[in-house]
Design a protein around this motif. Sequence first.
Motif, PDB file in Angstrom:
ATOM      1  N   MET A 120      99.594 -70.265 -24.157  1.00  0.00           N
ATOM      2  CA  MET A 120     100.333 -69.466 -23.165  1.00  0.00           C
ATOM      3  C   MET A 120     101.719 -69.129 -23.610  1.00  0.00           C
ATOM      4  O   MET A 120     102.326 -70.153 -24.372  1.00  0.00           O
ATOM      5  CB  MET A 120     100.225 -70.037 -21.831  1.00  0.00           C
ATOM      6  N   PHE A 121     102.234 -68.043 -23.461  1.00  0.00           N
ATOM      7  CA  PHE A 121     103.645 -67.895 -23.709  1.00  0.00           C
ATOM      8  C   PHE A 121     104.218 -66.775 -22.840  1.00  0.00           C
ATOM      9  O   PHE A 121     103.390 -65.902 -22.337  1.00  0.00           O
ATOM     10  CB  PHE A 121     103.524 -67.235 -25.210  1.00  0.00           C
ATOM     11  N   GLY A 122     105.362 -67.007 -22.332  1.00  0.00           N
ATOM     12  CA  GLY A 122     105.981 -65.985 -21.460  1.00  0.00           C
ATOM     13  C   GLY A 122     107.566 -66.086 -21.227  1.00  0.00           C
ATOM     14  O   GLY A 122     108.133 -67.078 -22.022  1.00  0.00           O
ATOM     15  N   PHE A 123     108.164 -65.443 -20.322  1.00  0.00           N
ATOM     16  CA  PHE A 123     109.337 -65.532 -20.029  1.00  0.00           C
ATOM     17  C   PHE A 123     109.780 -65.160 -18.554  1.00  0.00           C
ATOM     18  O   PHE A 123     108.684 -64.508 -17.993  1.00  0.00           O
ATOM     19  CB  PHE A 123     110.337 -64.761 -20.825  1.00  0.00           C
ATOM     20  N   THR A 124     110.791 -65.688 -17.970  1.00  0.00           N
ATOM     21  CA  THR A 124     111.072 -65.420 -16.384  1.00  0.00           C
ATOM     22  C   THR A 124     112.607 -65.055 -16.671  1.00  0.00           C
ATOM     23  O   THR A 124     113.511 -65.711 -17.153  1.00  0.00           O
ATOM     24  CB  THR A 124     110.534 -66.497 -15.472  1.00  0.00           C
ATOM     25  N   GLY A 125     113.020 -64.523 -15.295  1.00  0.00           N
ATOM     26  CA  GLY A 125     114.322 -64.397 -15.152  1.00  0.00           C
ATOM     27  C   GLY A 125     114.760 -63.802 -13.780  1.00  0.00           C
ATOM     28  O   GLY A 125     113.731 -63.549 -12.975  1.00  0.00           O
ATOM     29  N   LEU A 126     115.940 -63.834 -13.339  1.00  0.00           N
ATOM     30  CA  LEU A 126     116.646 -63.393 -12.115  1.00  0.00           C
ATOM     31  C   LEU A 126     117.960 -62.856 -12.197  1.00  0.00           C
ATOM     32  O   LEU A 126     118.766 -63.252 -12.807  1.00  0.00           O
ATOM     33  CB  LEU A 126     116.759 -64.727 -11.256  1.00  0.00           C
ATOM     34  N   LYS A 127     118.017 -61.604 -11.661  1.00  0.00           N
ATOM     35  CA  LYS A 127     118.975 -60.872 -11.491  1.00  0.00           C
ATOM     36  C   LYS A 127     119.590 -60.109 -10.212  1.00  0.00           C
ATOM     37  O   LYS A 127     118.595 -60.084  -9.324  1.00  0.00           O
ATOM     38  CB  LYS A 127     118.985 -59.536 -12.658  1.00  0.00           C
ATOM     39  N   ARG A 128     120.946 -60.340  -9.882  1.00  0.00           N
ATOM     40  CA  ARG A 128     121.265 -59.808  -8.686  1.00  0.00           C
ATOM     41  C   ARG A 128     122.503 -58.918  -8.747  1.00  0.00           C
ATOM     42  O   ARG A 128     123.187 -58.923  -9.501  1.00  0.00           O
ATOM     43  CB  ARG A 128     121.976 -60.923  -7.718  1.00  0.00           C
ATOM     44  N   ASN A 129     122.435 -57.669  -8.023  1.00  0.00           N
ATOM     45  CA  ASN A 129     123.267 -56.770  -8.012  1.00  0.00           C
ATOM     46  C   ASN A 129     123.906 -56.545  -6.693  1.00  0.00           C
ATOM     47  O   ASN A 129     122.942 -56.302  -5.803  1.00  0.00           O
ATOM     48  CB  ASN A 129     122.787 -55.128  -8.622  1.00  0.00           C
ATOM     49  N   TYR A 130     125.220 -56.292  -6.570  1.00  0.00           N
ATOM     50  CA  TYR A 130     126.034 -56.300  -5.242  1.00  0.00           C
ATOM     51  C   TYR A 130     126.325 -54.855  -5.172  1.00  0.00           C
ATOM     52  O   TYR A 130     127.173 -54.467  -6.228  1.00  0.00           O
ATOM     53  CB  TYR A 130     126.894 -57.418  -5.182  1.00  0.00           C
ATOM     54  N   THR A 131     126.647 -54.539  -4.068  1.00  0.00           N
ATOM     55  CA  THR A 131     127.364 -53.194  -3.758  1.00  0.00           C
ATOM     56  C   THR A 131     128.148 -53.350  -2.452  1.00  0.00           C
ATOM     57  O   THR A 131     127.342 -54.155  -1.506  1.00  0.00           O
ATOM     58  CB  THR A 131     126.656 -51.709  -3.566  1.00  0.00           C
TER      59      THR A 131
END
Length: 203
Positions: A70-81
């Motif tokens: 198995m191979f993969g990637f993960t991430g998290l991003k937040r944007n604020y207004t």
Amino acid sequence: MAYRARFQANVVQSTYRNFVMQDVATPDPLNPKMVEDNMNMNSYVVLLSAGFEKRRGSNRLQGFYGAEAMFGFTGLKRNYTYGNNYSSATPTPTSTTDFNSGASSMVSSRITETSSGNSILGGVRGFGGVEYFFAPKISLGGEIGYTIGISTNGKGYTTRETLHTGTGSAVTVTADNYNNAGLRSMGISLDNVNAGINLHFYF
């Protein structure tokens, strides 16, 4: 023997809203005006796997086992207004400081975007299971697997905005975030512990 491959892509988007007092020169305490702040959170997981499978039995009930990489990637991003803007009249606009509790205050700088950085995943998995063919080419079954995996975290970033006193408007500055950069971890886990059942169609 058969070859098998899997592809999994999970994307979750959440929006948090919070209302704060509008910055006006003469606020009315009996009829306060509110503006809306937002935090948009996007998380994602992409996973690829390939391996082989062997079977035992030729009747309705069949067992199978095999292994896959198995191979993969993960991430998290937040944007604020924010509803209140930076200006010469409001150098410290009222802004949400915690979207979970709804807390707000007058701030000289605030976050507009954050990223945790991508985490690279890799591992091997052994599996075994059974299938019962209750109709031609249609079966019910389940499998359990044992995975040995490793992950490596990359660097993230944080973007903040503040007032530029010369122009009287907001400027943004982006800085790298190394809090978890280079973190490596290894783990062993058993999957399908909740006894999920699969419905299979063969063509």
